[in-house]
Design a protein around this motif. Structure first.
Motif, PDB file in Angstrom:
ATOM      1  N   TRP A   1      -4.040  -0.056  -2.155  1.00 12.39           N
ATOM      2  CA  TRP A   1      -3.571   1.153  -1.481  1.00 12.39           C
ATOM      3  C   TRP A   1      -2.062   1.283  -1.632  1.00 12.39           C
ATOM      4  O   TRP A   1      -1.551   2.384  -1.845  1.00 12.39           O
TER       5      TRP A   1
ATOM      6  N   TYR B   1      -1.422   2.581  -4.959  1.00 19.12           N
ATOM      7  CA  TYR B   1      -1.795   4.001  -4.945  1.00 19.12           C
ATOM      8  C   TYR B   1      -0.707   4.825  -4.244  1.00 19.12           C
ATOM      9  O   TYR B   1      -0.324   5.894  -4.709  1.00 19.12           O
ATOM     10  N   ALA B   2      -0.178   4.330  -3.126  1.00 22.37           N
ATOM     11  CA  ALA B   2       0.869   5.036  -2.378  1.00 22.37           C
ATOM     12  C   ALA B   2       2.145   5.160  -3.202  1.00 22.37           C
ATOM     13  O   ALA B   2       2.884   6.133  -3.051  1.00 22.37           O
TER      14      ALA B   2
ATOM     15  N   ASP C   1      -9.647  11.166   0.122  1.00 24.08           N
ATOM     16  CA  ASP C   1      -8.283  11.069   0.649  1.00 24.08           C
ATOM     17  C   ASP C   1      -7.525  12.378   0.484  1.00 24.08           C
ATOM     18  O   ASP C   1      -6.716  12.742   1.328  1.00 24.08           O
TER      19      ASP C   1
ATOM     20  N   ARG D   1      -1.804  12.135   5.543  1.00 21.98           N
ATOM     21  CA  ARG D   1      -1.898  10.962   4.676  1.00 21.98           C
ATOM     22  C   ARG D   1      -0.873  11.035   3.548  1.00 21.98           C
ATOM     23  O   ARG D   1      -0.322  10.014   3.135  1.00 21.98           O
ATOM     24  N   HIS D   2      -0.608  12.229   3.052  1.00 17.94           N
ATOM     25  CA  HIS D   2       0.421  12.391   2.024  1.00 17.94           C
ATOM     26  C   HIS D   2       1.786  11.973   2.578  1.00 17.94           C
ATOM     27  O   HIS D   2       2.562  11.280   1.911  1.00 17.94           O
TER      28      HIS D   2
ATOM     29  N   ARG E   1       2.046   8.200   2.769  1.00 15.74           N
ATOM     30  CA  ARG E   1       2.380   7.616   1.470  1.00 15.74           C
ATOM     31  C   ARG E   1       3.865   7.809   1.162  1.00 15.74           C
ATOM     32  O   ARG E   1       4.531   6.898   0.661  1.00 15.74           O
TER      33      ARG E   1
ATOM     34  N   VAL F   1       5.927   5.360   3.144  1.00 17.87           N
ATOM     35  CA  VAL F   1       5.874   4.011   2.559  1.00 17.87           C
ATOM     36  C   VAL F   1       6.844   3.922   1.398  1.00 17.87           C
ATOM     37  O   VAL F   1       7.595   2.940   1.272  1.00 17.87           O
ATOM     38  N   GLN F   2       6.875   4.925   0.546  1.00 21.01           N
ATOM     39  CA  GLN F   2       7.808   4.928  -0.582  1.00 21.01           C
ATOM     40  C   GLN F   2       9.252   4.875  -0.088  1.00 21.01           C
ATOM     41  O   GLN F   2      10.074   4.112  -0.614  1.00 21.01           O
TER      42      GLN F   2
ATOM     43  N   ARG G   1      -2.715  13.108  -8.265  1.00 25.82           N
ATOM     44  CA  ARG G   1      -3.556  11.959  -7.895  1.00 25.82           C
ATOM     45  C   ARG G   1      -5.019  12.218  -8.250  1.00 25.82           C
ATOM     46  O   ARG G   1      -5.718  11.323  -8.715  1.00 25.82           O
TER      47      ARG G   1
END
Length: 133
Positions: free
Chosen positions: A11, A14-15, A31, A40-41, A44, A47-48, A93
């Motif tokens: 994940w 993926y993120a 997703d 959820r976008h 992600r 996280v980046q 994606r």
């Protein structure tokens, strides 16, 4: 039945924009097309941003308040870009997972088709009863 989810490391990959193996193909569509797909976008994107922010916070010299302020402003700009490019990013994606362009939007439309039809029927009934007077 819910599609098989990737593990935490996959994940994270993926993120960060990486592709997943074909066995996660249905999960990628899930997703990108369920109710909270925009949230959820943003997760992600966060996280980046956090993976870049932590080294900057620890390694860049200067007062802590300056570093924190700069990181906050940078995060806000990053999330603004994530908002501007949400559709394109999700479509990319989906294409990486092997779906044709527009598959995510089509899945979202199909998910809410009954709700939209019911709302359209209520709207039409309201106007038909209003015009009969």
């Amino acid at each position: 039945m819910k599609p098989r989810r990737p593990g935490p490391l996959r994940w994270l990959w993926y993120a960060l924009g990486g592709g997943l193996p074909l066995r996660y193909r249905e999960w990628v569509l899930h997703d990108a097309s369920r109710d909270r797909w925009v949230l959820r976008h943003f997760l992600r994107a966060a996280v980046q941003i956090s993976l870049v922010s932590i080294p900057i916070l620890l390694l860049v010299p200067g007062p802590m308040w300056v570093r924190l302020s700069a990181l906050l402003l940078g995060a806000l700009v990053g999330l603004q870009y994530a908002l501007w490019f949400v559709d394109g990013s999700v479509e990319r994606r989906i294409r990486k997972a092997g779906y044709p362009p527009g598959a995510a939007q089509a899945a979202r439309d199909a998910l809410h088709a009954e709700e939209r039809a019911a709302a359209a029927a209520r709207y039409a009934a309201r106007y038909q009863s209003g015009n009969a007077r």
